[in-house]
Design an enzyme around this catalytic site. Structure first.
Site, PDB file in Angstrom:
ATOM      1  N   ASP A 209     114.337 -32.765  93.701  1.00 37.96           N
ATOM      2  CA  ASP A 209     114.407 -31.302  93.603  1.00 37.96           C
ATOM      3  C   ASP A 209     114.276 -30.868  92.143  1.00 37.96           C
ATOM      4  O   ASP A 209     114.217 -29.674  91.841  1.00 37.96           O
ATOM      5  CB  ASP A 209     115.657 -30.735  94.292  1.00 37.96           C
ATOM      6  CG  ASP A 209     116.961 -31.223  93.687  1.00 37.96           C
ATOM      7  OD1 ASP A 209     116.920 -32.118  92.827  1.00 37.96           O
ATOM      8  OD2 ASP A 209     118.026 -30.721  94.091  1.00 37.96           O
TER       9      ASP A 209
ATOM     10  N   GLU B 166     123.428 -35.300  97.175  1.00 40.31           N
ATOM     11  CA  GLU B 166     124.374 -35.422  96.071  1.00 40.31           C
ATOM     12  C   GLU B 166     125.805 -35.344  96.612  1.00 40.31           C
ATOM     13  O   GLU B 166     126.063 -34.619  97.575  1.00 40.31           O
ATOM     14  CB  GLU B 166     124.147 -34.295  95.047  1.00 40.31           C
ATOM     15  CG  GLU B 166     122.789 -34.385  94.385  1.00 40.31           C
ATOM     16  CD  GLU B 166     122.559 -33.270  93.357  1.00 40.31           C
ATOM     17  OE1 GLU B 166     123.505 -32.522  93.028  1.00 40.31           O
ATOM     18  OE2 GLU B 166     121.414 -33.165  92.868  1.00 40.31           O
TER      19      GLU B 166
ATOM     20  N   GLU C 111     123.970 -40.952  87.971  1.00 38.69           N
ATOM     21  CA  GLU C 111     123.372 -40.115  86.921  1.00 38.69           C
ATOM     22  C   GLU C 111     124.417 -39.717  85.887  1.00 38.69           C
ATOM     23  O   GLU C 111     125.532 -39.277  86.233  1.00 38.69           O
ATOM     24  CB  GLU C 111     122.745 -38.842  87.532  1.00 38.69           C
ATOM     25  CG  GLU C 111     122.208 -37.903  86.447  1.00 38.69           C
ATOM     26  CD  GLU C 111     121.239 -36.846  86.930  1.00 38.69           C
ATOM     27  OE1 GLU C 111     120.885 -36.817  88.125  1.00 38.69           O
ATOM     28  OE2 GLU C 111     120.811 -36.044  86.076  1.00 38.69           O
TER      29      GLU C 111
ATOM     30  N   LYS D 144     117.749 -38.010 100.000  1.00 41.12           N
ATOM     31  CA  LYS D 144     118.815 -38.179  99.000  1.00 41.12           C
ATOM     32  C   LYS D 144     119.714 -36.956  99.053  1.00 41.12           C
ATOM     33  O   LYS D 144     119.214 -35.834  99.114  1.00 41.12           O
ATOM     34  CB  LYS D 144     118.236 -38.359  97.594  1.00 41.12           C
ATOM     35  CG  LYS D 144     119.331 -38.419  96.508  1.00 41.12           C
ATOM     36  CD  LYS D 144     118.827 -38.952  95.190  1.00 41.12           C
ATOM     37  CE  LYS D 144     118.098 -37.960  94.325  1.00 41.12           C
ATOM     38  NZ  LYS D 144     118.883 -36.763  93.947  1.00 41.12           N
TER      39      LYS D 144
HETATM   40  O1  KIV Z   1     115.706 -34.461  91.328  1.00 43.59           O
HETATM   41  C1  KIV Z   1     115.553 -35.521  90.708  1.00 43.59           C
HETATM   42  O2  KIV Z   1     114.501 -35.758  90.122  1.00 43.59           O
HETATM   43  C2  KIV Z   1     116.680 -36.462  90.700  1.00 43.59           C
HETATM   44  C3  KIV Z   1     116.756 -37.615  89.757  1.00 43.59           C
HETATM   45  C4  KIV Z   1     117.630 -38.705  90.189  1.00 43.59           C
HETATM   46  C5  KIV Z   1     115.675 -38.028  88.937  1.00 43.59           C
HETATM   47  O3  KIV Z   1     117.577 -36.295  91.453  1.00 43.59           O
END
Ligand code: KIV
Length: 263
Positions: A43, A113, A180, A111
């Protein structure tokens, strides 16, 4: 043999897992043809492609559009799509429905968070056939509560929370974990204490793999904010400006098109 989430998980301790973002067909082809195992449609495209100041405005429509383009350019890498802000936080059914849409356009995994809080969501996604890449530490979708892009896990208490988050996400079924913006020593401890690969960005060399934003690595946006963890391997933005200026001059001075460009 194309990369799968299962194969990435099994690569822990065997090989470094080299990952990059890509946001369109052309960049996805470049990254895939070099042989990287994982391409993230991050994102971060909110900043690199759409010109926003952060990732919060990115929508499911944006992610579907770019994920489909990336998937069309990839033969071998695992295409992971970021779930954008508020596409998975409201409820588990909402997360399932949106993750499913991303897989229907070509993603092979998603993915999300967040740490322990995301365990029910990760369990539901994995149970329904959707591999999940976790993401803890600096979570860009939480910059308003984190107070900006700040390194996380600096105190013993904060480090303990991240270790707990990593273990909880592993137990919930993530196939790998992005770390991160955390101290390198803590990333090393997390890497040693989970059985899934850790993919670092601003988390030092002890992670099982690394990821960078393609536009940062290539220097595609001259003058863009460059975090300390970025290493630039090219200055393509500057090179592109020279090429565009040459074209402009050629047209203005009658050198383009020349006889070889005419029918
Ligand atoms: O959005 C993104 O690019 C990420 C990173 C881990 C590079 O979440």
């Amino acid at each position: 043999m194309p990369w799968t989430a299962v194969r990435i998980k099994a690569a822990k301790g065997r090989e470094k897992i080299v990952c990059l973002t890509a946001y369109d067909y052309a960049t996805a082809r470049l990254v895939d043809e070099v042989g990287l195992p994982l391409i993230l449609v991050g994102d971060s495209l909110g900043m690199t492609v759409l010109g926003y100041a952060h990732t919060l405005p990115v929508t499911m429509f944006d992610m579907l559009h770019h994920t489909a383009a990336v998937a069309r350019g990839v033969q071998n890498a695992l295409v992971v799509a970021d779930m954008p802000f508020m596409s998975y936080q409201v409820s588990v059914p909402q997360a399932l429905a949106n993750a499913g849409r991303l897989l229907k356009v070509g993603a092979k995994a998603v993915k999300i968070e967040g740490g322990e809080l995301r365990v029910p969501t990760v369990c539901a996604l994995v149970a329904n056939g959707i591999p999940v890449l976790g993401h803890i530490g600096l979570e860009p979708q939480s910059i308003q509560t984190m107070g900006g892009y700040k390194v996380q896990g600096r105190t013993p208490d904060a480090a303990a929370v991240l270790l707990r988050d990593a273990r909880a996400l592993e137990a919930a079924g993530v196939f790998a974990l992005v770390l991160e913006g955390i101290p390198a020593e803590l990333a090393g401890r997390i890497t040693a204490s989970v059985g899934v690969p850790t993919i670092g960005i601003g988390a030092g060399p002890q992670c099982d793999g690394q990821i960078l934003v393609l536009h940062d690595l290539l220097g595609l946006i001259p003058g863009a904010r460059q975090p300390r963890f970025v290493k630039r391997y090219a200055e393509l933005g500057a090179a592109a400006k020279v090429a565009i200026a040459d074209y402009k001059q050629d047209v203005e001075q009658g050198r383009f098109p020349g006889p070889e460009q005419c029918y």
